[in-house]
Design an enzyme around this catalytic site. Structure first.
Site, PDB file in Angstrom:
ATOM      1  N   ASP A   1       0.118 -21.483 -58.640  1.00 17.42           N
ATOM      2  CA  ASP A   1       0.695 -20.328 -59.328  1.00 17.42           C
ATOM      3  C   ASP A   1       0.349 -19.073 -58.532  1.00 17.42           C
ATOM      4  O   ASP A   1      -0.825 -18.837 -58.204  1.00 17.42           O
ATOM      5  CB  ASP A   1       0.144 -20.204 -60.749  1.00 17.42           C
ATOM      6  CG  ASP A   1       0.846 -19.104 -61.534  1.00 17.42           C
ATOM      7  OD1 ASP A   1       1.952 -19.353 -62.034  1.00 17.42           O
ATOM      8  OD2 ASP A   1       0.274 -18.003 -61.622  1.00 17.42           O
TER       9      ASP A   1
ATOM     10  N   ASN B   1       6.975  -8.072 -58.994  1.00 17.74           N
ATOM     11  CA  ASN B   1       8.343  -7.803 -59.464  1.00 17.74           C
ATOM     12  C   ASN B   1       8.454  -6.422 -60.088  1.00 17.74           C
ATOM     13  O   ASN B   1       9.446  -5.700 -59.860  1.00 17.74           O
ATOM     14  CB  ASN B   1       8.759  -8.866 -60.486  1.00 17.74           C
ATOM     15  CG  ASN B   1       9.227 -10.154 -59.823  1.00 17.74           C
ATOM     16  OD1 ASN B   1       9.690 -10.153 -58.679  1.00 17.74           O
ATOM     17  ND2 ASN B   1       9.096 -11.260 -60.532  1.00 17.74           N
TER      18      ASN B   1
ATOM     19  N   HIS C   1      12.691  -7.251 -58.046  1.00 14.53           N
ATOM     20  CA  HIS C   1      12.922  -8.697 -57.982  1.00 14.53           C
ATOM     21  C   HIS C   1      13.390  -9.177 -56.608  1.00 14.53           C
ATOM     22  O   HIS C   1      13.016 -10.292 -56.208  1.00 14.53           O
ATOM     23  CB  HIS C   1      13.924  -9.103 -59.057  1.00 14.53           C
ATOM     24  CG  HIS C   1      13.353  -9.054 -60.443  1.00 14.53           C
ATOM     25  ND1 HIS C   1      12.615 -10.081 -60.989  1.00 14.53           N
ATOM     26  CD2 HIS C   1      13.386  -8.078 -61.396  1.00 14.53           C
ATOM     27  CE1 HIS C   1      12.226  -9.751 -62.214  1.00 14.53           C
ATOM     28  NE2 HIS C   1      12.687  -8.542 -62.488  1.00 14.53           N
TER      29      HIS C   1
ATOM     30  N   ASP D   1      11.657 -12.230 -54.721  1.00 13.80           N
ATOM     31  CA  ASP D   1      12.344 -13.393 -54.164  1.00 13.80           C
ATOM     32  C   ASP D   1      11.903 -13.646 -52.727  1.00 13.80           C
ATOM     33  O   ASP D   1      11.761 -14.805 -52.304  1.00 13.80           O
ATOM     34  CB  ASP D   1      13.858 -13.174 -54.213  1.00 13.80           C
ATOM     35  CG  ASP D   1      14.412 -13.227 -55.625  1.00 13.80           C
ATOM     36  OD1 ASP D   1      13.694 -13.711 -56.527  1.00 13.80           O
ATOM     37  OD2 ASP D   1      15.559 -12.790 -55.826  1.00 13.80           O
TER      38      ASP D   1
ATOM     39  N   GLU E   1       7.214 -18.756 -60.598  1.00 17.97           N
ATOM     40  CA  GLU E   1       6.339 -18.580 -59.432  1.00 17.97           C
ATOM     41  C   GLU E   1       5.377 -19.739 -59.263  1.00 17.97           C
ATOM     42  O   GLU E   1       4.372 -19.634 -58.564  1.00 17.97           O
ATOM     43  CB  GLU E   1       5.550 -17.261 -59.549  1.00 17.97           C
ATOM     44  CG  GLU E   1       4.526 -17.224 -60.663  1.00 17.97           C
ATOM     45  CD  GLU E   1       5.085 -16.756 -61.982  1.00 17.97           C
ATOM     46  OE1 GLU E   1       4.276 -16.324 -62.823  1.00 17.97           O
ATOM     47  OE2 GLU E   1       6.311 -16.811 -62.177  1.00 17.97           O
TER      48      GLU E   1
END
Length: 254
Positions: A120, A128, A133, A137, A163
């Protein structure tokens, strides 16, 4: 494809048989038309018919073969897309779980240990929220590339969700898996990612590693649950670390 070729060859054999019987006189040639009067005329018209028919047959076969080839390529592409995460290019959740199920079944049959890892990204929501975002990405894509380039060829990496990532490490004991996963953690923390304004973005990950070395009969759901528990411990212990242990078989009381 095989069905089409079988049908074509069957039809071709039938035509050849009818042509031979007609040419030999066993069957009348073109009964709706005025038949030839001798064997030479029969052979001539039979050969002429095949001469004119062959280009059409060849074109039909080539077109059918190419069309089937295009269909097969399209199906292969769709099959790959259905198993691949669109953003990162690695296995999606369904595909990585199927691989884990396959390796778990192999472990049950033959016995080599299997390790499962859940990863994680730390404070990903903050990335973010602060940089947007699209930047998030890019972080996910870079993370997938680092993990894919660090693990062995026989290992697999997939995006488990959001994630979170999963590693499947077949034929690996706990000591070997710990060394490999620690390299993944270090390489992840060393990634050089910057925002659109040039600001460095810190990236790290928490790792939960579980090995079935002492409990080869462990199920997929058990491996995933224990790896998730180890991941939770890594998060609560301060993040950017690996928590690992061997899964032991439950003690029978009867």
């Amino acid at each position: 494809r095989g069905v089409v070729w079988l049908s074509f060859l069957t039809s071709l054999l039938a035509l050849l048989t009818l042509s031979y019987l007609s040419a030999s006189g066993a069957l009348p040639y073109a009964p709706l038309m005025k038949p030839p009067t001798d064997i030479t005329s029969q052979l001539f018209w039979t050969g002429s018919g095949w001469l004119f028919a062959f280009p059409h047959i060849a074109i039909i076969v080539l077109v059918a073969d190419q069309t089937l080839n295009w269909w097969r390529q399209r199906e292969d592409t769709i099959r790959i897309m259905s198993r691949t995460d669109a953003l990162t290019g690695i296995h999606n959740r369904r595909s990585i779980i199927e691989l884990l199920e396959k390796e778990t079944a192999r472990t049950h049959r033959h016995g080599p240990p299997l390790c499962t890892v859940l990863i994680d990204l730390d404070h990903f929501k903050h990335i973010n929220d602060r940089w947007g975002h699209p930047t998030g990405d890019r972080v996910l894509t870079a993370t997938a590339a680092v993990l894919r380039n660090t693990i062995r060829q026989c290992d697999a990496v997939g995006r488990y969700g959001g994630e979170e990532f999963m590693l499947v490490l077949p034929d690996t004991d706990l000591v070997g898996a710990e060394a490999l996963v620690e390299r993944c953690r270090v390489h992840l923390a060393e990634m050089n990612i910057t925002s659109d304004s040039g600001e460095p973005i810190p990236v790290s990950g928490s790792f939960g590693l579980i090995c079935n070395q002492l409990h080869l009969a462990a199920s997929v759901s058990m491996l995933v649950k224990e790896a998730d528990d180890a991941l939770y411990r890594a998060k609560t212990a301060g993040r950017n670390r690996v928590i690992s242990y061997n899964l032991t078989a439950p003690v029978r009381t009867d």
